[in-house]
Design an enzyme around this catalytic site. Structure first.
Site, PDB file in Angstrom:
ATOM      1  N   GLU A   1       0.817  -1.222   0.000  1.00  0.00           N
ATOM      2  CA  GLU A   1       0.000   0.000   0.000  1.00  0.00           C
ATOM      3  C   GLU A   1       0.845   1.265   0.000  1.00  0.00           C
ATOM      4  O   GLU A   1       2.046   1.221   0.282  1.00  0.00           O
ATOM      5  CB  GLU A   1      -0.918  -0.010   1.214  1.00  0.00           C
TER       6      GLU A   1
ATOM      7  N   LYS B   1      -5.412  10.732   1.137  1.00  0.00           N
ATOM      8  CA  LYS B   1      -5.512   9.384   1.700  1.00  0.00           C
ATOM      9  C   LYS B   1      -6.781   8.768   1.105  1.00  0.00           C
ATOM     10  O   LYS B   1      -7.876   9.300   1.281  1.00  0.00           O
ATOM     11  CB  LYS B   1      -5.606   9.486   3.223  1.00  0.00           C
TER      12      LYS B   1
ATOM     13  N   ASP C   1     -15.834   5.886  14.897  1.00  0.00           N
ATOM     14  CA  ASP C   1     -14.831   5.918  13.833  1.00  0.00           C
ATOM     15  C   ASP C   1     -14.293   4.499  13.655  1.00  0.00           C
ATOM     16  O   ASP C   1     -13.500   4.018  14.457  1.00  0.00           O
ATOM     17  CB  ASP C   1     -13.722   6.905  14.211  1.00  0.00           C
TER      18      ASP C   1
ATOM     19  N   LYS D   1      -3.811  -2.068  14.488  1.00  0.00           N
ATOM     20  CA  LYS D   1      -2.884  -1.120  15.138  1.00  0.00           C
ATOM     21  C   LYS D   1      -3.184  -1.009  16.633  1.00  0.00           C
ATOM     22  O   LYS D   1      -4.338  -0.976  17.055  1.00  0.00           O
ATOM     23  CB  LYS D   1      -2.998   0.238  14.457  1.00  0.00           C
TER      24      LYS D   1
HETATM   25  N1  PSU Z   1       0.290   0.057   8.599  1.00  0.00           N
HETATM   26  C1  PSU Z   1       1.261   0.853   9.154  1.00  0.00           C
HETATM   27  N2  PSU Z   1       1.049   2.208   9.116  1.00  0.00           N
HETATM   28  C2  PSU Z   1      -0.068   2.782   8.519  1.00  0.00           C
HETATM   29  C3  PSU Z   1      -1.069   1.930   7.918  1.00  0.00           C
HETATM   30  C4  PSU Z   1      -0.833   0.571   8.004  1.00  0.00           C
HETATM   31  O1  PSU Z   1       2.266   0.359   9.686  1.00  0.00           O
HETATM   32  O2  PSU Z   1      -0.201   4.024   8.511  1.00  0.00           O
HETATM   33  C5  PSU Z   1      -2.308   2.564   7.261  1.00  0.00           C
HETATM   34  C6  PSU Z   1      -3.020   1.584   6.334  1.00  0.00           C
HETATM   35  O3  PSU Z   1      -3.124   2.197   5.072  1.00  0.00           O
HETATM   36  C7  PSU Z   1      -4.398   1.413   6.951  1.00  0.00           C
HETATM   37  C8  PSU Z   1      -4.619   2.769   7.529  1.00  0.00           C
HETATM   38  O4  PSU Z   1      -5.366   1.052   5.986  1.00  0.00           O
HETATM   39  O5  PSU Z   1      -3.332   3.013   8.166  1.00  0.00           O
HETATM   40  C9  PSU Z   1      -5.806   2.818   8.483  1.00  0.00           C
HETATM   41  O6  PSU Z   1      -6.329   4.123   8.500  1.00  0.00           O
HETATM   42  P1  PSU Z   1      -7.803   4.422   9.068  1.00  0.00           P
HETATM   43  O7  PSU Z   1      -7.730   3.976  10.501  1.00  0.00           O
HETATM   44  O8  PSU Z   1      -7.994   5.906   8.933  1.00  0.00           O
HETATM   45  O9  PSU Z   1      -8.762   3.644   8.233  1.00  0.00           O
HETATM   46 MN    MN Z   2     -11.231   6.291  10.265  1.00  0.00          MN
END
Ligand code: PSU
Ligand code: MN
Length: 301
Positions: A19, A80, A134, A155
């Site tokens: 990605e 994004k 969220d 995460k």
């Molecule tokens: N993995 C990492 N760092 C990141 C991401 C993944 O080590 O920043 C990204 C990915 O693109 C994932 C996004 O889809 O963070 C999630 O963002 P959100 O919570 O806004 O959907």
């Molecule tokens: Mn989000």
């Protein structure tokens, strides 16, 4: 959507999707650039094809060139892109870094069946540590895109219990790579169980083939823990996240800014250790993804 670059279906190739959001919004320069090219090299070293995916001036790119990768790492004006804004970015001929959700959708359309990332998005926590509204579109897309995502779990900044429950509801099979519990990104292990523990790539490949034979719609999440010595303390990360979420700055954020904001807050507090841990797990996941892609396209060899 048909990819606008010339890659025909990659179904027969041992391809690994990577990605671009982690490059444009997840890691600082120049670590993001070092990482982007390191991931491509790691995939190639396992005889697989690295496919860094993003949207460049409105064109879906399923195999970004080195110059395009460089742009995702250096240009400050990169959007994004998740699913809701993907058509807008294409129609307006903008440049956008794809999240896990958008990357797996575009990868699947191009015939790519394996993706590597760091940590998936999930259910965020509110200022009181409760599950918030969220919730990452990564979750819903994992529920309807039959690929395999190799990651270090959700995460650590998220509400892990709610995220684990949602994965179950969505029919996402959570596989633990040599572990019984779901990893928590750069914090190593969580207390939440995986659906199955696998010791070898062949065991994982058998589960992927069974999913495909049953025509199940959801992704398989192959979760790989970071080694205990390299992991950050979950208690420490949780305290930093709680502080950051209760700050004045957090209240002014648009939802897509929350993940980058929290990752930056952890890096500011823990410094080099957090950056190294994040990069190490990304590299580890890319290597395993490449091995899996190879096994899936060389059945019985
Ligand atoms: N993995 C990492 N760092 C990141 C991401 C993944 O080590 O920043 C990204 C990915 O693109 C994932 C996004 O889809 O963070 C999630 O963002 P959100 O919570 O806004 O959907
Ligand atoms: Mn989000």
């Amino acid at each position: 959507m048909t990819p606008s670059d010339s890659s025909a279906s990659l179904a027969a190739a041992p391809a690994v999707a990577l990605e671009t959001t982690v490059l444009s919004h997840g890691l600082p320069f120049p670590a993001n650039r070092d990482l982007a090219f390191a991931l491509e090299d790691i995939v190639e070293a396992q005889s697989a094809l690295p496919c860094t995916i993003g949207i460049v001036d409105g064109s879906v790119r399923t195999r970004c060139t080195p110059a395009e990768i460089e742009r995702f790492c250096t240009d400050g004006d990169i959007l994004k892109v998740s699913l809701r804004n993907l058509p807008v970015v294409v129609a307006h001929r903008r440049t956008g870094a794809t999240t896990v959700a958008a990357t797996i959708r575009l990868a699947y359309d191009a015939g790519i069946r394996v993706m590597a990332t760091g940590g998936i998005g999930g259910v965020h926590q509110d200022g009181n540590g409760a599950p918030s509204q969220d919730q990452s579109a990564d979750l819903t897309e994992l529920g309807r895109c039959p690929v395999t995502v190799v990651c270090a779990g959700p995460k650590a900044i998220l509400h892990l219990e709610a995220t684990r429950e949602r994965l179950e509801t969505l029919g996402v099979t959570v596989v633990g790579w040599q572990t019984d519990t779901m990893p928590a990104f750069y914090c190593g292990e969580s207390v939440f169980p995986v659906d199955v523990r696998c010791e070898t790539i062949e065991e994982v490949a058998a589960i992927v083939r069974a999913r495909d034979a049953a025509r199940l719609p959801a992704a398989i999440l192959l979760t790989v823990p970071l080694a205990a010595e390299a992991s950050l303390s979950y208690a420490r990360v949780s305290a930093i996240v709680a502080d950051a979420l209760s700050s004045e700055e957090a209240r002014g954020l648009a939802p897509p800014q929350v993940t980058p904001f929290l990752l930056t807050a952890v890096r500011q507090e823990l410094g080099e250790q957090a950056l190294t841990a994040n990069m190490d797990l990304l590299k580890q996941n890319a290597a395993i993804a490449a091995r899996l892609a190879w096994a899936l396209t060389h059945a019985g060899l």
